[in-house]
Structure formats: structure tokens, C-alpha cells
Scaffold this motif. Structure first.
Motif, PDB file in Angstrom:
ATOM      1  N   ASP A 110       0.874  -1.310   0.190  1.00  0.00           N
ATOM      2  CA  ASP A 110       0.067  -0.002   0.002  1.00  0.00           C
ATOM      3  C   ASP A 110       0.733   1.317   0.127  1.00  0.00           C
ATOM      4  OD1 ASP A 110       0.853  -0.428   2.407  1.00  0.00           O
ATOM      5  OD2 ASP A 110      -0.938  -0.301   3.652  1.00  0.00           O
ATOM      6  N   CYS A 111       2.189   1.086  -0.116  1.00  0.00           N
ATOM      7  CA  CYS A 111       2.925   2.422  -0.036  1.00  0.00           C
ATOM      8  C   CYS A 111       3.109   2.710  -1.716  1.00  0.00           C
ATOM      9  CB  CYS A 111       4.251   2.131   0.697  1.00  0.00           C
ATOM     10  SG  CYS A 111       4.319   1.659   2.233  1.00  0.00           S
ATOM     11  N   GLU A 112       3.191   3.791  -2.134  1.00  0.00           N
ATOM     12  CA  GLU A 112       3.446   4.358  -3.278  1.00  0.00           C
ATOM     13  C   GLU A 112       4.680   4.490  -3.613  1.00  0.00           C
ATOM     14  OE1 GLU A 112       0.863   7.099  -5.728  1.00  0.00           O
ATOM     15  OE2 GLU A 112      -0.110   7.035  -3.986  1.00  0.00           O
ATOM     16  N   ILE A 113       5.428   4.019  -4.590  1.00  0.00           N
ATOM     17  CA  ILE A 113       7.029   4.362  -5.139  1.00  0.00           C
ATOM     18  C   ILE A 113       6.917   5.083  -6.218  1.00  0.00           C
ATOM     19  CG2 ILE A 113       9.301   3.620  -4.850  1.00  0.00           C
ATOM     20  CD1 ILE A 113       8.180   2.530  -2.256  1.00  0.00           C
ATOM     21  N   VAL A 114       7.687   6.299  -6.382  1.00  0.00           N
ATOM     22  CA  VAL A 114       7.687   6.969  -7.302  1.00  0.00           C
ATOM     23  C   VAL A 114       9.262   7.495  -7.828  1.00  0.00           C
ATOM     24  CG1 VAL A 114       7.012   9.256  -8.422  1.00  0.00           C
ATOM     25  CG2 VAL A 114       5.581   8.087  -7.110  1.00  0.00           C
ATOM     26  N   TYR A 115       9.496   7.095  -8.818  1.00  0.00           N
ATOM     27  CA  TYR A 115      10.652   7.651  -9.496  1.00  0.00           C
ATOM     28  C   TYR A 115      10.798   8.898  -9.887  1.00  0.00           C
ATOM     29  CZ  TYR A 115      14.687   7.827 -12.536  1.00  0.00           C
ATOM     30  OH  TYR A 115      16.115   8.244 -13.366  1.00  0.00           O
ATOM     31  N   GLY A 116      11.638   9.629  -9.269  1.00  0.00           N
ATOM     32  CA  GLY A 116      11.917  11.122  -9.921  1.00  0.00           C
ATOM     33  C   GLY A 116      12.643  11.790  -8.692  1.00  0.00           C
ATOM     34  N   ASP A 117      13.309  12.796  -9.327  1.00  0.00           N
ATOM     35  CA  ASP A 117      13.945  13.971  -8.602  1.00  0.00           C
ATOM     36  C   ASP A 117      13.232  14.794  -7.780  1.00  0.00           C
ATOM     37  OD1 ASP A 117      15.684  15.400  -7.195  1.00  0.00           O
ATOM     38  OD2 ASP A 117      17.096  15.734  -9.016  1.00  0.00           O
ATOM     39  N   GLY A 118      12.939  14.493  -6.604  1.00  0.00           N
ATOM     40  CA  GLY A 118      12.213  15.420  -5.643  1.00  0.00           C
ATOM     41  C   GLY A 118      12.469  16.937  -5.572  1.00  0.00           C
ATOM     42  N   ARG A 119      13.617  17.396  -5.803  1.00  0.00           N
ATOM     43  CA  ARG A 119      14.015  18.600  -5.912  1.00  0.00           C
ATOM     44  C   ARG A 119      13.509  19.444  -6.950  1.00  0.00           C
ATOM     45  NH1 ARG A 119      20.206  17.125  -5.445  1.00  0.00           N
ATOM     46  NH2 ARG A 119      19.556  15.529  -6.818  1.00  0.00           N
ATOM     47  N   ASP A 120      13.100  18.660  -8.108  1.00  0.00           N
ATOM     48  CA  ASP A 120      12.649  19.273  -8.997  1.00  0.00           C
ATOM     49  C   ASP A 120      11.143  19.723  -8.863  1.00  0.00           C
ATOM     50  OD1 ASP A 120      11.753  20.109 -11.518  1.00  0.00           O
ATOM     51  OD2 ASP A 120      12.634  18.283 -12.615  1.00  0.00           O
ATOM     52  N   ILE A 121      10.769  20.946  -9.073  1.00  0.00           N
ATOM     53  CA  ILE A 121       9.378  21.633  -8.945  1.00  0.00           C
ATOM     54  C   ILE A 121       8.288  20.818  -9.600  1.00  0.00           C
ATOM     55  CG2 ILE A 121       7.862  23.539  -9.021  1.00  0.00           C
ATOM     56  CD1 ILE A 121      10.114  24.868  -7.582  1.00  0.00           C
ATOM     57  N   GLU A 122       8.584  20.735 -10.901  1.00  0.00           N
ATOM     58  CA  GLU A 122       7.849  19.786 -11.790  1.00  0.00           C
ATOM     59  C   GLU A 122       7.351  18.357 -11.292  1.00  0.00           C
ATOM     60  OE1 GLU A 122       6.333  20.843 -14.553  1.00  0.00           O
ATOM     61  OE2 GLU A 122       6.702  22.804 -13.825  1.00  0.00           O
ATOM     62  N   VAL A 123       8.388  17.798 -10.827  1.00  0.00           N
ATOM     63  CA  VAL A 123       7.988  16.459 -10.349  1.00  0.00           C
ATOM     64  C   VAL A 123       7.268  16.321  -9.141  1.00  0.00           C
ATOM     65  CG1 VAL A 123       8.956  14.519  -8.928  1.00  0.00           C
ATOM     66  CG2 VAL A 123      10.320  15.310 -11.041  1.00  0.00           C
ATOM     67  N   LEU A 124       7.266  17.564  -8.159  1.00  0.00           N
ATOM     68  CA  LEU A 124       6.296  17.641  -7.068  1.00  0.00           C
ATOM     69  C   LEU A 124       5.055  17.885  -7.547  1.00  0.00           C
ATOM     70  CD1 LEU A 124       8.839  19.895  -4.688  1.00  0.00           C
ATOM     71  CD2 LEU A 124       8.312  17.301  -4.507  1.00  0.00           C
ATOM     72  N   ARG A 125       5.076  19.139  -8.539  1.00  0.00           N
ATOM     73  CA  ARG A 125       3.779  19.199  -8.989  1.00  0.00           C
ATOM     74  C   ARG A 125       2.878  18.031  -9.693  1.00  0.00           C
ATOM     75  NH1 ARG A 125       4.729  24.453 -11.952  1.00  0.00           N
ATOM     76  NH2 ARG A 125       4.601  25.546  -9.958  1.00  0.00           N
ATOM     77  N   GLU A 126       3.580  17.219 -10.320  1.00  0.00           N
ATOM     78  CA  GLU A 126       3.046  16.245 -11.044  1.00  0.00           C
ATOM     79  C   GLU A 126       2.371  15.042 -10.155  1.00  0.00           C
ATOM     80  OE1 GLU A 126       5.753  13.653 -13.369  1.00  0.00           O
ATOM     81  OE2 GLU A 126       5.964  15.349 -14.475  1.00  0.00           O
ATOM     82  N   ASN A 127       3.231  15.172  -8.859  1.00  0.00           N
ATOM     83  CA  ASN A 127       2.746  14.312  -7.827  1.00  0.00           C
ATOM     84  C   ASN A 127       1.517  14.849  -6.852  1.00  0.00           C
ATOM     85  OD1 ASN A 127       4.070  11.655  -7.894  1.00  0.00           O
ATOM     86  ND2 ASN A 127       5.732  13.124  -8.239  1.00  0.00           N
ATOM     87  N   SER A 128       1.076  15.996  -7.462  1.00  0.00           N
ATOM     88  CA  SER A 128       0.211  16.909  -6.687  1.00  0.00           C
ATOM     89  C   SER A 128       0.339  17.108  -5.365  1.00  0.00           C
ATOM     90  CB  SER A 128      -0.993  16.591  -6.809  1.00  0.00           C
ATOM     91  OG  SER A 128      -1.515  15.189  -6.630  1.00  0.00           O
ATOM     92  N   ILE A 129       1.747  17.852  -4.966  1.00  0.00           N
ATOM     93  CA  ILE A 129       2.033  17.969  -3.734  1.00  0.00           C
ATOM     94  C   ILE A 129       1.248  18.765  -2.812  1.00  0.00           C
ATOM     95  CG2 ILE A 129       3.630  19.855  -4.288  1.00  0.00           C
ATOM     96  CD1 ILE A 129       5.341  18.940  -2.215  1.00  0.00           C
ATOM     97  N   TYR A 130       0.557  19.578  -3.368  1.00  0.00           N
ATOM     98  CA  TYR A 130      -0.426  20.221  -2.395  1.00  0.00           C
ATOM     99  C   TYR A 130      -1.656  19.836  -1.874  1.00  0.00           C
ATOM    100  CZ  TYR A 130      -1.769  20.395  -7.302  1.00  0.00           C
ATOM    101  OH  TYR A 130      -2.088  19.847  -8.709  1.00  0.00           O
ATOM    102  N   ARG A 131      -1.821  18.583  -2.354  1.00  0.00           N
ATOM    103  CA  ARG A 131      -2.883  17.663  -1.531  1.00  0.00           C
ATOM    104  C   ARG A 131      -2.505  16.996  -0.503  1.00  0.00           C
ATOM    105  NH1 ARG A 131      -5.353  13.524  -3.088  1.00  0.00           N
ATOM    106  NH2 ARG A 131      -3.404  12.793  -4.299  1.00  0.00           N
ATOM    107  N   TYR A 132      -1.190  17.184  -0.418  1.00  0.00           N
ATOM    108  CA  TYR A 132      -0.877  16.251   0.811  1.00  0.00           C
ATOM    109  C   TYR A 132      -1.003  16.997   2.185  1.00  0.00           C
ATOM    110  CZ  TYR A 132       0.486  12.405  -1.998  1.00  0.00           C
ATOM    111  OH  TYR A 132       0.656  11.200  -2.821  1.00  0.00           O
TER     112      TYR A 132
END
Lengths: 498, 445
Positions: free
Chosen positions: B273-295
Motif C-alpha cells: 500500500d506504499c506508493e513508490i515514485v521514481y523522480g527527483d524530488g528537488r524538481d518542482i515539476e516532479v512535485l507538482r506532477e505528484n500533486s504535492i499541494y494535496r498532501y
């Protein structure tokens, strides 16, 4: 539970030098010194009651000023590296300034210069004296001279570390490093105060044994006490013009040879031996080299005595040369009677021995055998590397590899050591003293030896030296005792810059 | 106490320095002389160059006299072996640092105890638990539990419409003694307040209270309770993995990592039940893609403190209400706290305070201290005939810079008020500025 972090802005508000804390520690030191002053007071009460009053007054003044200074409540008790180095140098000067008061109040013929010289010479266990006549010197003063040697021998601050619990901290450790001699500093126990206590315990026990052994000879108890402290601290003050030669028995000389020798051994090694690790001594490279120096020095001087045809009695080829060798190597500076008539070879040997000195961590002076071992092993490696450029070599001391930083520090030290001796000697020669004698005096002062030549005084003393030279020599003694860096560093501009 | 610490890594060095300041006999053992050199010449302790599982080295540091042996080398097998040998050679108590959750299971730890490992510390586990605690009490900046949670130390940053602001403490609109204000942290200053001190906006106020009154404290501070459910973690570090394993059913966890191999490994090993995502978390685009504002919470747990701090600030920009950063550089911790990063986690501090607790528990002396940076929390046993027992607390002329926080009488915890009378044999929890404890102790003896 997560550690709570409520942080005061300590770094931002840290003073450049925590002067209040320095003053407070100096106060403790003065109080300790005044306690030491009480010992000659008691002696004075026994032997010459009328002279004890000024001594009590001096002790009272010293203790009183010390007590006032300990009232100071510094905001921060922290002591950094800068404070530790400054405090170490300052302590030796301040304690000498107060320690000279007994010489002045006693109406001996000593000026302030002479009294300071005498005190500094005592504390640094140099043993150079300006007293050419002992006839009118009271017993309490004679004891005080030997006592300050004994106190300074192992280290003033080391004693303080053992008794003042406030210094049982990182700051205290920095003081320990600044005062104890040697390239690296062995700790006996995890806490610095326990280490200091251990070292002082060994020192006191050895001194007591020595005093007891000496009082079995034709010495009275007072002289046994004085010579005991003077020998154990490898200082070399005596209680009369004749010095040790009036007790010219083989027994006295043998006892003193043994204890001068022990005075030159690293005290932590003796501590370990007493606590059961006897084999450590025989595995110790430095100790082995120390024994080697004694044996070679003894053989060379004996050979010279025989060459010069001075071997009249059996003593002249046995105990006298041995006494002389150990006395020189351990920087005690008590000389065997009649050594002045020995030949040039002896002189060269003696000069070499006093330059080298004994083991680091002992009470002796000189550049210390440890450093010469490092130097020679390093040079050997360098020669080897010329032939085998890609060889990897290390300097092994006591079975452990030596850090390149330690080697660099050793080389810098030895260079600076020689430089200080030469500069000191050159400056002294400007005052009309022959260059040879000047360099000799400078070497004496830096290596804490205290023998004199005919141009410096009347009777193997320094009384004829010009005032400035006496101050300079006092300074050199301190530089030598604290092993150059600690003192010189204070005079560099970088020390005072943020 | 004689303590031997094996391993001069970050935890080992930190412990050695801290315990040396607490006047303990410390010997630090390591195989690498270079690591020992600096600490040897600057701290009041002894260092010894040798292996932690060499019989000779252990004898050299006099292990038979040691009250506590702490093995914190990077390898758990080394630590367990060293503890085992040290115990057999005569160490009274041993502590090993481990990084395997199997060892802390009750029945397995019994086997380890037979081997000679008395206590184990698992820094990643401590960190994971700490994070979980922060998330559940997310209105508090600091949450400390004393006496099995019967006494709480809560730090809250107050601003806005809190009732506490701009009134003197003695005039606060409270009538009961449900809590104490133990300390106030204003900018970089710590204040142990008395009745005349005021609480200002942006102060961090430290309350001491008991569990029934937690809600009251929260209301006074005008804080709302937020339920955290969705959590995004930057970096698949050991803390992150441990957290995911322990709390995957409590939170919805998403882990971001920029190492493909690590991601694949996590995807296989971690609960499904843990989601694993490949991506550079320092990149704002990546954060936005993962809809960070929802967390609800953002946790930066990579190996780099700088990345963690900056990533948390970015997350705050996106409006994530709670951020947690793993800050391993001690120097950065204050900085990070001043930058309004909600919670900072430091494995070293956690591990060392845990060991400190073990130490306190095995110390037989009367007073138990818990030194926490610049403020001390001490638990002091009241002696027969002590000055403090003479009068009720309000009539005693107690020195400034201290708060008598709570009283432990027969294992019952209660707060101290003005008319409390302290009896001999009680334990008193005292909150004070560092360096004043000596003065305070006089009152208890």
C-alpha cells in the motif's frame, strides 16, 4: 524522547578572551601557592622563629589576593584554546611574581630582578642561581627555593588540575596539553583530573622515598628534604656553596643517580609500571634510547677521564662519570665534584646530553629524546627514499606508527628550539659576554639546566649578569619549560586576531 | 561512571562529548587513529586506537571496570560481537546499535541478551517513531513524554489569536493549575518565566502538563487539530523505509526517490500500500506532477541536510501544512528551526538521548538529570530535612531561573502549585537554565 533544543546564542556572544575566567583560575593558583608558602613558614618556626613572620605575611598577601580573585564570577566558564595557551604562560609569570616576594622581604641581597630570576629558575627547574653566598640565607628561604622547583617540576597547572574540580573539563584538558612536555600527551585516565592526580601521586611517592633514603646518609633531615625535592624535580638548587660535594659519599651519589634517572623517565610510564604493566617499560622505544644515552655518555666520559689521567680512585671511573651523565641528561645540573678538570671530550658529551634532554612527560628539560628518535628515524627514511623513490615508509615510535603531522611538528619544534638558543645567545653576547659563554648560558636556560661559567658569576652562579640578561634568561627558561610554542605563540600577531 | 564507547562515528563522538561534559569517565575506542586525534586533544576523555572486538584492546581500556559499554560502529554484527565479548570480560551493562528490526522483537532480544547484549538502539526506528509522534501531535513544535507519558513537555509556537498573548503570566485567564509554563524561547533566548513575564507573538512556549489537560493547552494556544493522512516522503532512506514499514496502515505513504534501483527494491520489499515514485524530488515539476499541494505532510529524509531543508521550504511554498526534515548536521538544526520548518529530526541526538536514558536508569545516585542543550530537566529526590520541605512552595524564596514543574509521589504524577507541600522521599521535576542546577540542588539536600 526527542532531545529538547533550547539554544542560547553562545557563539555570537562569546568574548574574544574570557578574561574573567582567566582571573578566577589565577586566583585559585595563587591560593595554592600561598598554601605551599606555609611549608617554609613551618620550617621557619622550627629553626628560626623570628624570620617566620614576614613569610606568613607574604603567604597571607598571596592567599588574600588569590581569594579575592576567585570571587570573580565569570558569565561563562568556558575556556577555549586561546584562553588555555594564554593562561599557561601567564600562570608561570604570575606565580613567579608572587613567589619572589619571600626573597625580597627577607632582606637578602636580592633585587627584584635577581629575585624574579631566582624564582623563575626555580619554577622551571633550571636551578641557575644568583646567590653566591649562602651564609646569611635563612633555612626557610633555602627550603622555599627547593619547594618551588618541586612544585614547578611536574607542573603548576597539573597540580591545579588535580585539586580544582572546576578545571575537570575540556578547558582543563587544553591546559594539560599546553603544560605537559612531549610531542603527544599520554592520558592515564579518561578524566584529566584523574590523570593529574595519578601523576602527582607517583611524583609524591618517589619524592618521599628519596627523602627517606637521603636522610639515612650523613645529611640532616632538612638537607635531605631540600635535596630530595631538588633532585626529584631535576632542578638542581643546592643548600650551600659547596653543594653536593660536602656529602661526598658513594651512597648519596648512588641514591641521587637513581632518582635523577627516574626524574628523567616519562612519569606515566612509571605509573603504568606501578599499576602492574611492568613490561611496558621494556617495550618503550624512548626508555630504551634513554638508557642507551646514559650508557654511551658514561662510557665516553669515563674514557676521557682515563685519557686525561684523572683516574685516581675507583670512584673517578664509576660513580662520578655516571652521576655527571645522568645529571646532564636529566637536566638536573648538579655536577660531580671536579668535573671541570675533565677534558674536551667530556665537555662535548655533556653539551650533547644537555641539548638532548630526557624523556618527554618527565620533569626534565632539553629538547627530549622522543623528538630526536622521530627526527633520526625520519632522516633514515628520507635517505632510504632517495634510493627507493616509491617506497612507503613510516616512523614507528613505541610500536605505533607516527602521524605525518606529528613529524612536521617535531621538525618545526627542533628548528625553533635551535633558533631560540642561537638568538638568545647572540643577544646575550651584545652585553659584552664572550660568545661561547653567551651561547652556553642560552642553552642552559632553554634546556633548564642551570650550570654557569666563570664569566657569569662568582661561584657557579649568575650574579654578575647584567639586569637585562637576567630578564632575558628568565624568559628563555620559561620558553624552554613550556616547550617554545606555548610562549612564543602569545607574541605572534595571529594570536590576538579574531 | 566508567563508560567505554566503541566506534568514533557521528553517534559515538556526539555521545562521548556529551557524556564527558556530564563528568563521566569516557574512553572512546576506534580503529582509525585519525578519527580520534581531534577529539583526543580537545575533550576531557581518553581515546584508544584498537578494534572493538579485540580482546587485547578491550583489556587495554579496562573493560572489566566499565559500568557501561556502548558499541556504535557502523556494523551491527561488529557491535553485537563486541558487546558479547565485553560482557564476558566484565562490563556491567552493554548497548549495541543495530539496524535490523528483527532484533528488537521481544523473543529475539532475549536471545541477544543471553549473548551479552543488554540494550539495543535502533536509530532509524527511533526516528520513525518520533516522526509518527510529531504527525499525530502536529500542533506542537515539541512533544516530550516523561514517566511513561504521565507527564508531558509540550512546546508550542504561539501567534494569531491565542489567549496567552500579551498578558502577564499571573494574569492569565485560567483558574486551575492544569499546566505550568516551564520555559519560553524568544528568538535565540531561553527564559524561565515568573509571574511577571509576558508571552509575545512568535514565542515558543514550553508547557508541562498531564494527559487530561492536553486539549486545554491546545485551545489556549488557539491551535486547530489537523488529522494527517496523506504523507509524501522525499528520499528512500533507511528512516523512510522504516517509517513506511511501521506506519503504512496509519498513513497513506508516497516515497519519491531518484535512484531507479532503490525504487525497485523498495517496491518489492515495502508493504504494497506504499506508493513508490521514481523522480527527483528537488524538481518542482516532479512535485507538482505528484500533486504535492494535496498532501497533509511532507517529509524530506534524504541523506543531505541541505536538500532536506530546502525541499521542506519548497513544500511550505506549495502550502503543505506540516513538514519534517532530517537534519543530520547539528549546526543546521537551529537554522532549520528558525526557518519555520516544522520539525527537524536528528538520528544522532535521538540515539544519544536514548542511551542517556539507559544511563540514567542504571545510575544509582539520587538525582537524575536530563540535560537537553541549554535547558536542564532534572528529577531530584528530596532528602530528609531539605530546605524545600519546610514551607509550602509559594512561601519559599526560590532562586530565579527555575520552575518546580511536577511532583512524583508513590509513582503518581501531579503538578506543583503554590500551596503544594513537598515531602521527603518525593521526586521533583525541575526545569532550569543550564548551569544553575548546582544552586538548585542545595534546596533538596
Amino acid at each position: 524522547m526527542r532531545p529538547l533544543r533550547i539554544k542560547l546564542p553562545r557563539l555570537a556572544h562569546k568574548k574574544f578572551i574570557n578574561l574573567l575566567m582567566l582571573a578566577r583560575v589565577e586566583g585559585w593558583l595563587l591560593m595554592i601557592e600561598s598554601l605551599f608558602m606555609l611549608i617554609p613558614c613551618i620550617i621557619a618556626l622550627v629553626y628560626e622563629p623570628e624570620s617566620s613572620i614576614p613569610f606568613f605575611i607574604v603567604a597571607g598577601i598571596t592567599g588574600g589576593i588569590g581569594a579575592l580573585m576567585t570571587m570573580i564570577r565569570p558569565k561563562s566558564k568556558e575556556m577555549g584554546r586561546r584562553e588555555a595557551i594564554l593562561l599557561t604562560g601567564l600562570t608561570w609569570v604570575v606565580l613567579s611574581l608572587f613567589g619572589m616576594l619571600p626573597f625580597i622581604v627577607y632582606g637578602t641581597h636580592l633585587s627584584v630582578t635577581d629575585a624574579f630570576f631566582e624564582t623563575m629558575s626555580g619554577f622551571t627547574t633550571t636551578g641557575a642561581t644568583v646567590l653566591y653566598s649562602f651564609a646569611d640565607v635563612p633555612k626557610s628561604i633555602l627550603l622555599w627555593r627547593c619547594l618551588i622547583q618541586w612544585f614547578g617540576g611536574l607542573g603548576i597547572l597539573l597540580f591545579t588540575l588535580a585539586v580544582v574540580p572546576m578545571l575537570n573539563s575540556s578547558g582543563g584538558l587544553l591546559l594539560f596539553n599546553a603544560e605537559v612536555t612531549g610531542i603527544t600527551h599520554d592520558k592515564l585516565r579518561p578524566r584529566v583530573s584523574a590523570t593529574a592526580k595519578g601523576l602527582w601521586l607517583v611524583y609524591i611517592v618517589l619524592t618521599v622515598i628519596l627523602v627517606v633514603l637521603l636522610s639515612f646518609s650523613d645529611m640532616d633531615f632538612f638537607n635531605a628534604l631540600c635535596y630530595g625535592m631538588s633532585t626529584m624535580s631535576t632542578g638542581g638548587f643546592s643548600t650551600s656553596e659547596a653543594g653536593i660535594s660536602q656529602y661526598n659519599t658513594i651512597y648519596v651519589k648512588s641514591v641521587m643517580v637513581v632518582f635523577m634517572f627516574l626524574g628523567g623517565v616519562n612519569l606515566s610510564l612509571i605509573y603504568n609500571a606501578i599499576s602492574g604493566k611492568v613490561m611496558n617499560i621494556f617495550r618503550n622505544t624512548v626508555f630504551k634510547a634513554y638508557v642507551g644515552f646514559v650508557v654511551i655518555g658514561y662510557l665516553l666520559i669515563t674514557a676521557d677521564v682515563i685519557i686525561e689521567g684523572l683516574n685516581e680512585t675507583i670512584e673517578d671511573v664509576t660513580i662520578s662519570p655516571l652521576f655527571q651523565t645522568v645529571s646532564m641528561l636529566s637536566s638536573t645540573g648538579i655536577s660531580a665534584p671536579g668535573f671541570k678538570s675533565w677534558g674536551p671530550l667530556s665537555l662535548v658529551v655533556i653539551l650533547t646530553l644537555m641539548f638532548v634532554g630526557a624523556c618527554a612527560g618527565s620533569t626534565s628539560g632539553g629538547a627530549k629524546i622522543d623528538r630526536f628518535i622521530v627526527l633520526f628515524k625520519f632522516i633514515k627514511n628520507e635517505f632510504y627514499k632517495i634510493m627507493h623513490p616509491s617506497a612507503v615508509t613510516t616512523v614507528i615510535l613505541n610500536g605505533r606508527g607516527t602521524n605525518p603531522a606529528v613529524i612536521r611538528k617535531t621538525l618545526a619544534f627542533l628548528f625553533l628550539y635551535i633558533l631560540v638558543i642561537i638568538i638568545g645567545g647572540t643577544v646575550i653576547s651584545l652585553f659584552g659576554i664572550p660568545l661561547g659563554d653567551s651561547l652556553f648560558c642560552s642553552l642552559q636556560a632553554v634546556s633548564n639546566m642551570g650550570m654557569a661559567t666563570d664569566t657569569t658569576g662568582i661561584n657557579g652562579d649568575y650574579s654578575l649578569m647584567p639586569t637585562f640578561v637576567k630578564w632575558l634568561l628568565s624568559f628563555l627558561m620559561l620558553v624552554g619549560r613550556l616547550e617554545i610554542f606555548t610562549v612564543i605563540l602569545v607574541f605572534t600577531p595571529g594570536f590576538w586576531r579574531h | 561512571m566508567k563508560i567505554v564507547i566503541a566506534g568514533a562515528g557521528e553517534v559515538g563522538r556526539h555521545l562521548a562529548k556529551m557524556l564527558s561534559k556530564e563528568n563521566q569517565d569516557i574512553t572512546l575506542l576506534d580503529r582509525d587513529q585519525k578519527r580520534l586525534d581531534v577529539i583526543d586533544s580537545n575533550y576531557n576523555l581518553m581515546t584508544w586506537n584498537g578494534s572493538s572486538y579485540s580482546f587485547q584492546s578491550l583489556k587495554d581500556v579496562a573493560i572489566s571496570d566499565a559500568d557501561l559499554f556502548i558499541a556504535v560502529t557502523p556494523y551491527e554484527t561488529d557491535n553485537i560481537l563486541s558487546c558479547s565479548i565485553a560482557k564476558k570480560l566484565g562490563a556491567a551493562k552493554t548497548v549495541a546499535r543495530i539496524d535490523n528490526s528483527e532484533f528488537i522483537i521481544q523473543k529475539n532480544s532475549r536471545i541477544l541478551k543471553e549473548l551479552g547484549v543488554d540494550f539495543m538502539i535502533y536509530p532509524e526506528n527511533l526516528a520513525a517513531n518520533e516522526i509518527a509522534k510529531c504527525l499525530s501531535h502536529n500542533w506542537a513544535r515539541y512533544w516530550g513524554e516523561l514517566h511513561d507519558g504521565n507527564l508531558l513537555l509540550i512546546g508550542v509556537k504561539v501567534y494569531g489569536n491565542s489567549l496567552l498573548l500579551n498578558t502577564k503570566i499571573k494574569d492569565l485567564p485560567v483558574t486551575t493549575h492544569d499546566f505550568h509554563i516551564a520555559a519560553i524561547k524568544r528568538h535565540n533566548e531561553t527564559i524561565i518565566p515568573n509571574g511577571n513575564d509576558e508571552i509575545l507573538s512568535d514565542d515558543i512556549v514550553y508547557f508541562i502538563t498531564t494527559p487530561p489537560y492536553i486539549e486545554k493547552v491546545r485551545e489556549l494556544c488557539a491551535k486547530t487539530r489537523r488529522l494527517i493522512h496523506d504523507v509524501i516522503i522525499l528520499g528512500g532512506s533507511r528512516i523512510a523505509r522504516r517509517f513506511a514499514r511501521l506506519y503504512h496502515d496509519k498513513f497513506h505513504i508516497k516515497i519519491l526517490d531518484n535512484d531507479m534501483e532503490k525504487c525497485e527494491k523498495m517496491a518489492t520489499e515495502l508493504p504494497p500500500d506504499c506508493e513508490i515514485v521514481y523522480g527527483d524530488g528537488r524538481d518542482i515539476e516532479v512535485l507538482r506532477e505528484n500533486s504535492i499541494y494535496r498532501y497533509d505532510a511532507f517529509m524530506a529524509l534524504t541523506g543531505s541536510s541541505e536538500t532536506n531543508i530546502l525541499a521542506c521550504m519548497t513544500a511550505k511554498e506549495f502550502g503543505v501544512p506540516k513538514t519534517v526534515a532530517d537534519v543530520e548536521n547539528l549546526q543546521f538544526m537551529d537554522l532549520a528551526e528558525n526557518m519555520n520548518i516544522g520539525t527537524t529530526i536528528n538520528k544522532k541526538l535521538l540515539a544519544s538521548s536514548h542511551i542517556y536514558k539507559i544511563l540514567i536508569d542504571s545510575d544509582q545516585s539520587n538525582s537524575r538529570f536530563l540535560t537537553l542543550a541549554d535547558a536542564d530537566v532534572a528529577e531530584i529526590l528530596v532528602q530528609e530535612g531539605a530546605k524545600i520541605t519546610k514551607k509550602p512552595v509559594s512561601q519559599l524564596k526560590l532562586p530565579f531561573g527555575m520552575t518546580l514543574a511536577a511532583l512524583i509521589r508513590n509513582d503518581n504524577v501531579s503538578l506543583i502549585s503554590g500551596d503544594t507541600r513537598i515531602n521527603p522521599g518525593d521526586y521533583v521535576v525541575v526545569f532550569s537554565l543550564q548551569g544553575t542546577l548546582e544552586k538548585i540542588e542545595k534546596w533538596f539536600n
